[in-house]
Enzyme design. Structure first.
Site, mmCIF file in Angstrom:
data_model
loop_
_atom_site.group_PDB
_atom_site.id
_atom_site.type_symbol
_atom_site.label_atom_id
_atom_site.label_comp_id
_atom_site.label_asym_id
_atom_site.label_seq_id
_atom_site.Cartn_x
_atom_site.Cartn_y
_atom_site.Cartn_z
ATOM 1 N N GLN A 255 1.597 -1.336 10.983
ATOM 2 C CA GLN A 255 0.569 -1.510 11.319
ATOM 3 C C GLN A 255 -0.491 -2.577 11.198
ATOM 4 O O GLN A 255 0.541 -4.285 11.151
ATOM 5 C CB GLN A 255 -0.741 0.030 10.772
ATOM 6 N N HIS A 287 -12.352 5.255 -5.280
ATOM 7 C CA HIS A 287 -11.466 4.871 -6.110
ATOM 8 C C HIS A 287 -11.576 5.382 -7.705
ATOM 9 O O HIS A 287 -11.151 6.643 -7.865
ATOM 10 C CB HIS A 287 -11.479 3.429 -6.601
ATOM 11 N N ASP A 310 -2.312 -1.571 -1.636
ATOM 12 C CA ASP A 310 -4.157 -1.410 -1.904
ATOM 13 C C ASP A 310 -4.120 -2.425 -3.227
ATOM 14 O O ASP A 310 -4.942 -3.056 -3.846
ATOM 15 C CB ASP A 310 -5.059 -1.961 -0.842
ATOM 16 N N GLU A 330 4.522 3.558 -1.316
ATOM 17 C CA GLU A 330 3.782 3.106 -0.194
ATOM 18 C C GLU A 330 4.508 2.286 0.736
ATOM 19 O O GLU A 330 5.761 1.677 0.967
ATOM 20 C CB GLU A 330 3.187 1.766 -0.835
ATOM 21 N N ASP A 364 8.301 6.449 2.880
ATOM 22 C CA ASP A 364 7.348 7.761 2.867
ATOM 23 C C ASP A 364 7.531 8.744 1.844
ATOM 24 O O ASP A 364 8.511 8.596 1.439
ATOM 25 C CB ASP A 364 8.090 8.247 4.642
ATOM 26 N N ALA A 365 5.967 8.804 2.344
ATOM 27 C CA ALA A 365 5.901 9.863 0.511
ATOM 28 C C ALA A 365 6.705 11.042 0.935
ATOM 29 O O ALA A 365 7.139 11.327 0.149
ATOM 30 C CB ALA A 365 3.932 10.261 0.143
ATOM 31 N N ASP A 386 -3.828 9.232 -2.731
ATOM 32 C CA ASP A 386 -4.752 8.004 -1.249
ATOM 33 C C ASP A 386 -4.082 8.374 -0.573
ATOM 34 O O ASP A 386 -3.052 6.704 -0.111
ATOM 35 C CB ASP A 386 -4.824 6.628 -2.559
#
Length: 506
Positions: A255, A287, A310, A330, A364-365, A386
């Site tokens: 991205q 958060h 992040d 992530e 990838d989760a 998240d």
């Protein structure tokens, strides 16, 4: 009366001439598919919902190709000149399409009319190629029409294969959207112009030759100038979208990552992923509301964070005593790298990635959970999801029944999962579909929400969350941070699955 093409006067033997025509078919087909994929990719990035954008581009282009084939019948008498003109216009239109779409998005905020317009024009021009090339092949050597069509389409399909593979594996990662489209246009112009100006030059008058040579030269000059200006153009467009205080802009393999504000700018730090605001001045509200109810509900020695590269969710996790390990999964390593190294973002996440208890997995989760099969360092007392909004097509599988079934496998007995489900006021169908999907795997849910503070770049009213466990749960009011409000469900919604995603209606 049947139209019989006049044999061409060629500077090479007929067999070699036919091979050159088929080679040009191959190159033009590859360029045509690159234009198509570039429109789909850029529209998905700028507008979102890749399924809808791909459907719009493909349907409009296929329709336009049929129109172009009909219009090309008028050019068959001067097929060589017509083909050269079509390729010059196609090279210019396709080459500039990415820059034009991005400009419409940046300065006017409207991309869909331009997307439809470029799909229509490019489709008409691509559709006009085949009848003209068929005429040129027949002029080189008369052969059975079926054999000629077979040869033509074989070269066309192989070229499409090469273009389809070159776009994601070469052009996009190496050159980017803008330069990749411009280079494709240049290749298209050279291939079409060279074929006609050399192989079929006997069909052209001296004036026609100079006209085509000048037109193709101008197309190449325009594309070259635009290629030189892509850097300043991207910076100007980025400032138009994000404001003048863009500090970091990274094109990762996943991205575009942009950081704005912070420091002495007077604006809060903001993080954008593919143009969508992910972190803003009120991120502590988000958060804290996501993490604290799950952490306060019971044991939390082992914590799994899905997404959250992040480091801000990890920051909230590490505030709690008794945390023994935190695993972060992530997709984009560039986000984690930025969270580690950017002074502003690292300060915001309290340098969470320096903590020895934190382990980062790049991937990838969904795939990571499926491969883990419960042995991924679990079972986990707390799972924090998240992830991007469920309404985005690439995220749909991460809000599916199959995904939550995998998460349930790694939950410890009495473990809790916290899920961000979108804005319950602006998109209630989406939020309550997430709730129905989580409950479909045997988990109890406690929906709750938090109001958002007014912020630029978004009309978000608030966030909706789900606290889930195998046993009844209730979100506790945090000692600090924003108050949470319990939400009451919308019965009768069906869960979303990989084969039947149900978030589009939201």
């Amino acid at each position: 009366m049947v139209h019989r093409p006049v044999p061409a006067r060629l500077p090479v033997p007929a067999g070699l001439g036919r091979l050159l025509v088929l080679t040009t078919v191959f190159v033009c087909a590859a360029c045509g598919l690159v234009y198509e994929l570039e429109l789909v990719a850029l529209a998905s990035y700028l507008i979102g919902d890749s399924v809808t954008q791909a459907s719009v581009v493909l349907s409009v282009m296929v329709f336009a190709m049929g129109v172009g084939s009909l219009l090309a019948k008028r050019l068959r008498a001067r097929a060589a000149l017509g083909f050269a003109a079509v390729e010059a216009v196609l090279a210019l239109t396709g080459g500039l399409s990415a820059m034009a779409l991005y400009g419409c998005f940046a300065w006017y905020g409207q991309t869909r009319p331009a997307l439809v317009g470029f799909s229509l024009v490019i489709g008409v021009l691509i559709g006009a190629e085949v009848p003209l090339l068929m005429t040129l092949i027949q002029r080189i050597r008369r052969q059975d029409a079926g054999c000629a069509v077979a040869d033509l389409f074989a070269a066309d399909y192989v070229g499409a294969l090469v273009g389809g593979l070159a776009f994601p594996f070469l052009l996009l990662p190496v050159l980017g959207q803008l330069t990749g489209a411009l280079l494709t246009g240049a290749v298209n112009a050279v291939a079409g112009g060279a074929l006609v100006l050399w192989l079929f030059r006997g069909d052209l008058s001296l004036r026609a030759r100079w006209t085509l040579l000048t037109a193709n030269g101008l197309v190449l000059v325009v594309l070259a100038v635009c290629s030189v200006l892509t850097g300043p153009f991207e910076r100007a467009a980025r400032h138009a979208v994000y404001g003048a205080d863009v500090r970091v802009a990274v094109h990762s393999q996943v991205q575009e990552v942009v950081l704005t504000g912070g420091g002495g700018s007077g604006r809060p730090l903001s993080l954008f992923l593919d143009g969508r605001l992910r972190v803003s001045g009120d991120e502590p509200r988000y958060h804290e509301a996501l993490v604290r109810p799950a952490m306060a509900g019971g044991p939390h020695a082992r914590v799994l964070v899905l997404g959250g590269g992040d480091g801000l969710a990890v920051r909230e996790v590490l505030r709690h005593d008794g945390v023994g390990s935190v695993t972060v999964v992530e997709l984009d390593p560039a986000v984690v790298r930025l969270a580690r190294t950017d002074p502003e973002l690292a300060a915001l996440n309290h340098r969470a990635y320096r903590d020895r208890r934190v382990r980062v997995v790049a991937g990838d989760a969904f795939d990571w959970l499926r491969e883990a099969r419960g042995g991924a360092g679990g079972p986990y007392d707390v799972v924090i999801s998240d992830l991007p909004d469920p309404g985005l097509t690439p995220s749909t599988k991460l809000y599916s029944q199959e995904f939550y079934g995998l998460v349930a496998r790694v939950l410890a007995p009495g473990g809790r999962m916290a899920v961000h489900g979108g804005d319950p006021d602006a998109r209630p169908h989406t939020f309550w579909t997430v709730d129905a999907t989580v409950r479909s795997v045997g988990l109890r849910t406690a929906p709750y929400g938090v109001r958002a503070l007014p912020a630029p770049h978004t009309d978000r009213q608030g966030w909706g969350f789900l606290l889930a466990s195998r046993t009844p749960v209730r979100p506790l009011q945090p000692d600090t941070g924003p108050p949470v409000r319990e939400l009451h469900g919308r019965p009768g919604l069906l869960p979303s699955t990989l084969m039947h995603p149900r978030y589009a209606a939201g």
